[in-house]
Design an enzyme around this catalytic site. Structure first.
Site, short mmCIF file in Angstrom:
data_model
loop_
_atom_site.label_atom_id
_atom_site.label_comp_id
_atom_site.label_asym_id
_atom_site.label_seq_id
_atom_site.Cartn_x
_atom_site.Cartn_y
_atom_site.Cartn_z
N HIS A 66 0.86 -1.19 0.00
CA HIS A 66 0.00 0.00 0.00
C HIS A 66 0.89 1.23 0.00
CE1 HIS A 66 -3.17 2.53 2.42
NE2 HIS A 66 -2.99 2.98 1.20
N GLY A 142 -2.28 7.14 7.14
CA GLY A 142 -1.12 7.70 7.86
C GLY A 142 -0.80 6.99 9.15
N PHE A 143 -1.83 6.51 9.85
CA PHE A 143 -1.58 5.93 11.15
C PHE A 143 -2.50 4.73 11.42
CE2 PHE A 143 -0.39 10.34 11.22
CZ PHE A 143 0.87 10.30 11.79
N GLY A 144 -1.98 3.78 12.19
CA GLY A 144 -2.79 2.67 12.65
C GLY A 144 -3.59 3.09 13.88
N GLY A 145 -4.50 2.22 14.29
CA GLY A 145 -5.21 2.42 15.55
C GLY A 145 -6.30 3.48 15.53
N ASP A 175 -9.35 -0.75 4.65
CA ASP A 175 -8.14 -0.58 5.46
C ASP A 175 -8.38 0.55 6.45
OD1 ASP A 175 -5.55 -0.38 6.44
OD2 ASP A 175 -4.67 0.33 4.57
N GLY A 176 -8.27 0.20 7.75
CA GLY A 176 -8.42 1.20 8.79
C GLY A 176 -9.54 0.87 9.75
N GLY A 197 -4.51 -4.11 11.20
CA GLY A 197 -3.23 -3.89 11.87
C GLY A 197 -3.31 -4.20 13.34
N SER A 198 -3.81 -3.24 14.12
CA SER A 198 -3.81 -3.40 15.57
C SER A 198 -4.68 -4.57 16.04
CB SER A 198 -4.22 -2.10 16.26
OG SER A 198 -5.11 -1.36 15.48
C1 DX5 Z 1 -3.13 3.40 7.75
C2 DX5 Z 1 -2.62 2.16 7.11
C3 DX5 Z 1 -3.19 0.91 7.64
C4 DX5 Z 1 -2.95 0.65 9.09
C5 DX5 Z 1 -4.24 0.11 9.63
O1 DX5 Z 1 -2.80 4.49 7.00
O2 DX5 Z 1 -2.87 2.20 5.72
O3 DX5 Z 1 -2.82 -0.22 6.85
O4 DX5 Z 1 -1.93 -0.27 9.37
O5 DX5 Z 1 -4.15 -0.04 11.00
P1 DX5 Z 1 -5.40 -0.42 11.91
O6 DX5 Z 1 -5.89 -1.75 11.44
O7 DX5 Z 1 -4.84 -0.45 13.28
O8 DX5 Z 1 -6.44 0.65 11.70
ZN ZN Z 2 -2.57 0.36 4.59
#
Ligand code: DX5
Ligand code: ZN
Length: 223
Positions: A66, A142-145, A175-176, A197-198
């Site tokens: 990605h 940009g960020f997970g969680g 995603d997200g 992710g998380s």
């Molecule tokens: C965010 C990323 C995601 C991120 C998702 O910009 O593209 O791939 O890892 O993380 P979660 O599943 O924790 O929302």
């Molecule tokens: Zn992603």
């Protein structure tokens, strides 16, 4: 890859000092999601092609890359050339998404188009036959969680209807904020490919978390 819902853990939430172990221990996954960020397209920085190449070398499962980077037209083909399974670039970062998709496919990777939450899907519906997958972002990239944005579901419905109209086998990825309590909402709206992710790497038992997500997606899809 298995039929039915596909679960792709995001290594953004993994332990980067033990990345080989981290990709080897997600036995139940269909792919590993690799987030490339350039601190320009998004306000966060991860890694570039050398790291992706290193992960590709050790991963027993396909890489779903990605790209959250500007000037995708210039950089995305180089990621396809690493031999990864799929390359996603952002519609907002390409001057000619259809041409870029053709280049990525020509190199041998699946071509995937990502849409930020604020980006409308309608301008891209006629281009869908150029793509293997569309990624509907359910958070600001940009960020997970972050929290899942349920108001993105109409985009999935529009994409599913357009893919049927075109008669193409288009994967619809989200995603997200994908977790046990949200994955069913996305599956019901037409998503079949889920980045987590998380909710996976934050779990005590990663394979149990993947199995739980898969079950919740299948149950929702059946309705
Ligand atoms: C965010 C990323 C995601 C991120 C998702 O910009 O593209 O791939 O890892 O993380 P979660 O599943 O924790 O929302
Ligand atoms: Zn992603």
């Amino acid at each position: 890859m298995s039929s039915g819902p596909r679960i792709q853990p995001s290594i953004l939430a993994a332990d980067w000092a033990n990345i080989q172990h981290e990709v080897e221990r997600i036995h139940a996954a269909d792919g590993v999601h690799v987030d490339v960020m350039d601190n320009h397209f998004v306000p966060n920085l991860t890694f570039g092609p050398q790291m992706v190449e290193a992960v590709q070398r050790v991963s027993p499962i396909p890489l779903d890359v990605h790209l959250m980077i500007s000037d995708a037209d210039r950089w995305a083909p180089g990621y396809a050339e690493l031999g990864v399974f799929s390359v996603t670039f952002h519609a907002e970062a390409s001057l000619d998404p259809a041409a870029l998709a053709r280049r990525i496919r020509g190199i041998g990777a699946r071509a995937s188009l990502a849409l930020k939450p604020g980006t409308a899907v309608e301008p891209y519906l006629e281009l869908l036959p150029e793509f293997d997958q569309v990624l509907v972002m359910t958070v600001e990239p940009g960020f997970g969680g972050q929290s899942f944005m349920a108001d993105m579901m109409p985009k999935l419905r529009a994409l599913r209807a357009a893919a049927e109209r075109h008669g193409i086998d288009l994967w619809l990825q989200v995603d997200g904020g994908i977790a046990l309590d949200t994955i069913g909402i996305a599956a019901e709206a037409g998503a079949d490919t889920f980045v987590a992710g998380s909710s996976v790497y934050g779990a005590a038992d990663v394979d149990a978390a993947i199995a739980g997500l898969r079950e919740a997606a299948s149950a929702a899809h059946a309705h």
